[in-house]
Write a protein that holds these residues in place. Structure first.
Motif, PDB file in Angstrom:
ATOM      1  N   THR A  33       0.826  -1.206   0.000  1.00 55.54           N
ATOM      2  CA  THR A  33       0.000   0.000   0.000  1.00 55.54           C
ATOM      3  C   THR A  33       0.862   1.257   0.000  1.00 55.54           C
ATOM      4  OG1 THR A  33      -1.809  -1.109   1.144  1.00 55.54           O
ATOM      5  CG2 THR A  33      -1.753   1.287   1.296  1.00 55.54           C
ATOM      6  N   GLY A  34       1.958   1.224   0.769  1.00 54.85           N
ATOM      7  CA  GLY A  34       2.836   2.390   0.842  1.00 54.85           C
ATOM      8  C   GLY A  34       3.393   2.794  -0.515  1.00 54.85           C
ATOM      9  N   LEU A  35       3.602   1.816  -1.379  1.00 57.93           N
ATOM     10  CA  LEU A  35       4.098   2.112  -2.726  1.00 57.93           C
ATOM     11  C   LEU A  35       2.952   2.298  -3.724  1.00 57.93           C
ATOM     12  CD1 LEU A  35       6.816   2.378  -4.258  1.00 57.93           C
ATOM     13  CD2 LEU A  35       6.632  -0.052  -4.829  1.00 57.93           C
ATOM     14  N   ALA A  36       1.870   1.531  -3.524  1.00 55.11           N
ATOM     15  CA  ALA A  36       0.788   1.534  -4.520  1.00 55.11           C
ATOM     16  C   ALA A  36      -0.027   2.820  -4.521  1.00 55.11           C
ATOM     17  CB  ALA A  36      -0.133   0.335  -4.282  1.00 55.11           C
ATOM     18  N   LEU A  37      -0.369   3.349  -3.347  1.00 53.76           N
ATOM     19  CA  LEU A  37      -1.206   4.550  -3.307  1.00 53.76           C
ATOM     20  C   LEU A  37      -0.568   5.731  -4.037  1.00 53.76           C
ATOM     21  CD1 LEU A  37      -2.960   4.741   0.189  1.00 53.76           C
ATOM     22  CD2 LEU A  37      -3.974   4.285  -2.039  1.00 53.76           C
ATOM     23  N   PRO A  38       0.686   6.111  -3.697  1.00 57.50           N
ATOM     24  CA  PRO A  38       1.270   7.232  -4.455  1.00 57.50           C
ATOM     25  C   PRO A  38       1.507   6.892  -5.922  1.00 57.50           C
ATOM     26  CG  PRO A  38       2.904   6.276  -2.961  1.00 57.50           C
ATOM     27  CD  PRO A  38       1.588   5.667  -2.604  1.00 57.50           C
ATOM     28  N   PHE A  39       1.741   5.608  -6.235  1.00 54.64           N
ATOM     29  CA  PHE A  39       1.951   5.233  -7.632  1.00 54.64           C
ATOM     30  C   PHE A  39       0.670   5.404  -8.449  1.00 54.64           C
ATOM     31  CE2 PHE A  39       6.179   3.795  -8.438  1.00 54.64           C
ATOM     32  CZ  PHE A  39       6.213   3.638  -9.817  1.00 54.64           C
ATOM     33  N   ILE A  40      -0.465   5.080  -7.846  1.00 55.04           N
ATOM     34  CA  ILE A  40      -1.737   5.310  -8.533  1.00 55.04           C
ATOM     35  C   ILE A  40      -1.903   6.794  -8.817  1.00 55.04           C
ATOM     36  CG2 ILE A  40      -4.252   5.210  -8.301  1.00 55.04           C
ATOM     37  CD1 ILE A  40      -3.846   2.727  -6.523  1.00 55.04           C
TER      38      ILE A  40
END
Length: 426
Positions: A33-40
């Motif tokens: 989640t820590g990587l996925a949210l800002p990546f989205i």
């Protein structure tokens, strides 16, 4: 208590090992989640630096309510049940993103709402956790337990980002969040198997507002808690100035993809694993207070090196990884002894409201730092903002000078007198 029980390694005790396993699974999911949210936000929705800063702020904004949540939690007898509720809440919230992705309706508004609700679940968990923790382990096991739990968290930062980067590239960021949702459900199932004795709680004799005020006053007037709060709040403010822009910096300024970013952060996170393993040994050698001070500086200072990343892709990845390594090593030297110290000096009856008051300020400052980081990145450049973050965070160690924390050598020396303020019980 028998000598054999004292000598038994904590990781071999079934109750602790069960909780430790659940915590570890959840931590690995969090890295996704820590990587996925800002990546989205950055790649799918093409968000600007201020918008990414606002998204990071949304994750931590619910901590402003920690003071009131903690004051309510203090008078709830079943802390373990609250931990389970917090895990299930976060699982349900995160599952909404892959569903929206499959329907083709992911928006920035939904990202912010998911961040806020997941953050609220985290607030409930962190305020209920301290009372659960002191029912799970003995006082003489505080440092060992924190070291083991921190080592799992650090290990998740080693393998987690690389796995997260791979999953995001293969499955897309929204779908990868399913893994984190499942990790919360597994954590909740394992928590149901951990039997701890619920500590008696007194029915509230004052209003929620009055209890919240008392928790805040205790933190402000307690010599140990006040100094540690000032130090870590300053660190959190400046570190989130940088954290809000880290993925954006690595993606746009360094030109790295999700896989490369995840690999660099994962390799660098071995510093946290090393720090968690060595924290107990360093603490015994330097003393609790000095170790905390060294960790405070090492946690923040490395961000100043990020603008130096240049040249081939391997070099840019190496600089990013080295910065993460030193910072992660430092945060373990800060967190492991400081968590043990705070647990030791906090009275049983007010643990949750003290954590709530602490988190309201300490974590509540994070969204402010994140928003400022987003705007500073736009105004003065992302690289310069990283340097500002490093200098400001390192200066937080000044709050420890003259405090009793710096003079503390062992947790065992912190007897009941540490929970007294101005000659009266805290």
């Amino acid at each position: 208590m028998s000598d054999t029980a004292v000598r038994t390694p904590l990781w071999r005790e079934r109750r602790f090992a069960t909780y430790w396993a659940g915590q570890g699974i959840s931590q690995f999911g969090d890295r996704i989640t820590g990587l996925a949210l800002p990546f989205i936000a950055v790649t799918t929705l093409h968000a600007s630096a201020p918008t990414v800063g606002l998204l990071t702020a949304a994750v931590w904004a619910p901590n402003i309510l920690s003071l009131f949540v903690g004051s309510w939690v203090d008078h709830q007898p079943r802390k373990r049940s609250l931990l389970i509720v917090a895990d299930v809440l976060r699982a349900v919230v995160l599952l909404s993103l892959p569903v929206a992705h499959w329907l083709g309706v992911v928006t920035m508004t939904q990202l912010v709402v998911v961040a806020l609700l997941a953050g609220l679940g985290q607030v409930l968990y962190q305020t209920a956790y301290p009372s659960f923790f002191v029912s799970l382990v003995r006082r003489d096991q505080f440092v060992e337990a924190n070291g083991l739990l921190s080592s799992t968290r650090s290990l998740s930062f080693v393998a987690g980002p690389a796995v997260a980067g791979g999953l995001i590239q293969v499955l897309t960021a929204p779908v990868a969040l399913v893994v984190d949702a499942v990790s919360f459900l597994l954590s909740a199932l394992l928590l149901r198997r951990v039997r701890v004795e619920d500590r008696p709680v007194e029915p509230p004799d004052t209003s929620l507002l009055a209890r919240s005020r008392d928790g805040l006053l205790l933190v402000v007037h307690h010599p140990y808690l006040r100094a540690s709060l000032a130090c870590v709040t300053t660190i959190n403010f400046f570190n989130f100035v940088a954290a809000a822009l880290l993925i954006l910096f690595a993606s746009r300024e360094l030109g790295l993809g999700a896989g490369s970013i995840g690999l660099a952060l994962g390799v660098g996170a071995t510093g946290g694993l090393l720090g968690a393993v060595l924290a107990g040994r360093v603490t015994r050698r330097l003393g609790v207070g000095v170790t905390i001070a060294v960790g405070a500086v090492l946690f923040s200072a490395p961000f100043a090196a990020l603008p130096l990343a240049d040249g081939p892709v391997e070099v840019r990845m190496a600089v990013l990884g080295l910065v993460e390594f030193v910072s992660a090593f430092g945060v373990m030297l800060l967190d492991v002894p400081l968590n043990a110290l705070q647990t030791a000096v906090t009275p049983d009856a007010v643990r949750s409201r003290v954590v709530g008051a602490f988190s309201t300020i300490n974590y509540g400052i994070r969204p402010v730092g994140a928003v400022l980081g987003g705007f500073l990145g736009e105004w003065i450049g992302v690289g310069t903002t990283m340097v500002v973050s490093a200098v400001g965070g390192s200066l937080a160690v000044l709050f420890l000078l003259g405090s009793p924390i710096l003079r503390t050598r062992t947790i065992e020396e912190l007897d009941d007198s540490t929970t007294e303020i101005a000659g009266r019980p805290a």
